[in-house]
Design an enzyme around this catalytic site. Structure first.
Site, PDB file in Angstrom:
ATOM      1  N   LYS A  87       0.859  -1.184   0.000  1.00  0.00           N
ATOM      2  CA  LYS A  87       0.000   0.000   0.000  1.00  0.00           C
ATOM      3  C   LYS A  87       0.888   1.223   0.000  1.00  0.00           C
ATOM      4  O   LYS A  87       2.029   1.183   0.476  1.00  0.00           O
ATOM      5  CB  LYS A  87      -0.876   0.031   1.265  1.00  0.00           C
ATOM      6  CG  LYS A  87      -2.168   0.800   1.106  1.00  0.00           C
ATOM      7  CD  LYS A  87      -3.188  -0.003   0.309  1.00  0.00           C
ATOM      8  CE  LYS A  87      -4.547   0.669   0.291  1.00  0.00           C
ATOM      9  NZ  LYS A  87      -5.548  -0.169  -0.383  1.00  0.00           N
ATOM     10  N   GLY A 179     -21.501   5.115   4.265  1.00  0.00           N
ATOM     11  CA  GLY A 179     -20.626   5.504   3.171  1.00  0.00           C
ATOM     12  C   GLY A 179     -21.204   5.157   1.816  1.00  0.00           C
ATOM     13  O   GLY A 179     -21.446   3.981   1.524  1.00  0.00           O
ATOM     14  N   GLY A 181     -19.776   6.089  -1.242  1.00  0.00           N
ATOM     15  CA  GLY A 181     -18.806   6.310  -2.301  1.00  0.00           C
ATOM     16  C   GLY A 181     -19.038   5.304  -3.412  1.00  0.00           C
ATOM     17  O   GLY A 181     -20.116   4.696  -3.504  1.00  0.00           O
ATOM     18  N   ASN A 182     -18.035   5.101  -4.247  1.00  0.00           N
ATOM     19  CA  ASN A 182     -18.210   4.203  -5.394  1.00  0.00           C
ATOM     20  C   ASN A 182     -18.656   2.810  -4.970  1.00  0.00           C
ATOM     21  O   ASN A 182     -19.589   2.234  -5.536  1.00  0.00           O
ATOM     22  CB  ASN A 182     -16.904   4.112  -6.184  1.00  0.00           C
ATOM     23  CG  ASN A 182     -16.587   5.402  -6.908  1.00  0.00           C
ATOM     24  OD1 ASN A 182     -17.446   6.261  -7.081  1.00  0.00           O
ATOM     25  ND2 ASN A 182     -15.345   5.564  -7.326  1.00  0.00           N
ATOM     26  N   VAL A 183     -17.997   2.244  -3.953  1.00  0.00           N
ATOM     27  CA  VAL A 183     -18.345   0.888  -3.520  1.00  0.00           C
ATOM     28  C   VAL A 183     -19.683   0.877  -2.795  1.00  0.00           C
ATOM     29  O   VAL A 183     -20.561   0.060  -3.085  1.00  0.00           O
ATOM     30  CB  VAL A 183     -17.239   0.305  -2.627  1.00  0.00           C
ATOM     31  CG1 VAL A 183     -17.670  -1.060  -2.075  1.00  0.00           C
ATOM     32  CG2 VAL A 183     -15.941   0.158  -3.401  1.00  0.00           C
TER      33      VAL A 183
END
Length: 353
Positions: A87, A179, A181-183
Site C-alpha cells: 500500500k 458511506g 462512495g463508489n463501492v
C-alpha cells in the site's frame, strides 16, 4: 498497532509484523510526504492502492499504510491470487493545487522499487491519477476503469452468506450502509435490486440525496447509522469505524462491509462473537476489487464474475470453521491465510533477484 514515533519504534514494528520494506518518501520542492509499505511478496509482487488524504500526523500515515498493506497480503492469499500485500499513502489533501506534481514525485519513488510494489486505485485517487503514475512506473493497475463494482459484488455475496447464517435472506432484510462512495453506492444498488430495505448515510449529503432519489433508500443520520436496528451493518467508508466503543452499541445481527480495517483492532472480533454477531472480515468480503485488478494484470477477465462470487464460499467456510472451533472468524481467516503464505515461502516462483 502501536503508533511508531522513532526509528527504533519503526524497526521493532517491522520485525514484529514481519514487514519486508517500508519507504518514507519526501520531495520538499513539491511538498510530497508519502509512505510505501511492502508487507509480504511470498506469493507475488505486492499490490495495493495509492491513497491520498491529509493525515493528522506522519505517524498516522505510516500506521495506515502498514495496516492496509498487511490486510492486502491476507486478502490476496485467501482469494487465491499470486500477489503480495502493499500500500502507499500520500499525506496531502487530494485538492492540493499541484496535485500532478505530487503524484509524479510519488511515482518516482514507486519506480525505484522495480516492480516490487504495483500501484492501484484507492481513496482519494482516480483512474486519471493512475494513468499519470503509469507513465513513470513499470506496472500500474486499474487504468481500465474503477473496480469498485466487483468490490461491491463480493461484499454483497458476503452479506448473503452472513444472512444465511442468521437464517434469513436478502429479500426483506434491513441493511445499514455507512458511506455511499463508489463501492457503497454499488452495494446499495445491488441490495435494493434484491429487495432489501436499505438505510444509508454519508459525510456528503448530496450522495445521500441522490441515493434516495435513485434507489429509494432511507436517509439516516451519519452519527446513528452503525447503531440502528437492522439485520446487517455495512461500513463502506474509512477504516476503524468499529472500535471498542461501537461494538457494545451494535444492534445488527451481522457485520459485513467494504471498509478496509473495519475493526480498529482484530481483537474486537472476539467481542463480536461473544455478542453473537455474525462477522465476515473485510479482507475477505472486499476482495472482489483485487480479483478484478489481478485479472487486469493478466489481461484475462474471463470468468471474473464467477471468481468474485466464490468469495461467498470462502466466507461460508470461515464462518463454519469459527462455529466448529469456537473461535472468532478473524483468527480463522488469519490462520488460513498464513498457512497459504508459509506453504509457498521457500518457493517464491515470481521473484527474481
Amino acid at each position: 498497532m502501536t503508533t511508531p514515533l522513532t526509528a527504533s519504534d519503526l524497526t521493532a514494528e517491522l520485525h514484529e509484523r514481519d514487514f519486508e520494506q517500508l519507504v518514507l518518501c519526501r520531495d520538499p520542492e513539491v511538498g510530497l510526504e508519502s509512505v510505501i509499505a511492502v508487507h509480504d511478496t511470498t506469493l507475488g509482487p505486492s499490490l495495493g492502492g495509492v491513497r491520498m488524504r491529509r493525515y493528522p500526523s506522519r505517524a498516522a500515515a505510516v500506521a495506515d499504510a502498514m495496516n492496509l498493506a498487511q490486510a492486502m497480503t491476507y486478502k490476496a492469499a485467501l482469494a487465491g491470487l499470486p500477489l503480495g500485500g502493499g500500500k502507499s499513502v500520500i499525506n496531502a489533501d487530494p485538492r492540493v493545487a499541484n496535485r500532478d506534481e505530487v503524484l509524479i514525485a510519488h511515482a518516482k519513488y514507486i519506480a525505484a522499487l522495480n516492480g516490487r510494489y504495483v500501484p492501484a486505485l484507492d481513496m482519494g485517487t482516480s483512474v486519471r491519477d493512475l494513468e499519470l503514475i503509469g507513465r513513470h512506473v513499470p506496472v500500474v493497475c486499474a487504468q481500465r476503469g474503477d473496480p469498485s463494482y466487483y468490490t461491491a459484488r463480493g461484499v454483497v455475496r458476503s452479506i448473503e452468506v452472513a444472512l444465511e447464517a442468521c437464517g434469513r435472506s436478502v429479500a426483506g432484510s434491513r441493511v445499514a450502509i455507512q458511506g455511499l462512495g463508489n463501492v457503497g453506492l454499488h452495494v446499495a444498488r445491488m441490495l435494493c435490486a434484491a429487495e432489501a430495505e436499505v438505510l444509508a448515510a454519508d459525510i456528503d449529503p448530496v450522495r445521500v440525496h441522490d441515493a434516495v432519489d435513485e434507489l429509494g433508500v432511507t436517509a439516516t443520520d451519519l452519527a446513528d447509522i452503525l447503531f440502528v436496528d437492522v439485520d446487517v451493518v455495512a461500513p463502506c467508508a474509512a477504516g476503524g469505524a468499529i472500535d471498542e466503543h461501537a461494538v457494545p452499541r451494535l444492534r445488527a445481527s451481522a457485520l459485513v462491509g467494504a471498509a478496509n480495517n473495519m475493526l480498529s483492532t482484530p481483537a474486537l472480533a472476539r467481542d463480536l462473537r461473544e455478542r453473537g454477531i455474525v462477522h465476515v472480515p473485510d479482507f475477505v468480503a472486499n476482495a472482489g476489487g483485487l480479483i478484478a485488478v489481478e485479472a487486469e494484470l493478466r489481461d484475462d477477465e474471463s470468468g471474473l464474475a464467477d471468481r468474485v462470487d466464490a468469495i461467498a464460499d470462502t466466507a461460508r467456510d470461515m464462518l463454519n470453521r469459527s462455529e466448529l472451533g469456537g473461535i472468532d472468524v478473524v483468527s480463522v481467516a488469519l490462520s488460513m491465510a498464513t498457512e497459504i503464505i508459509e506453504g509457498n515461502r521457500k518457493y517464491r516462483p515470481w521473484f527474481r533477484a
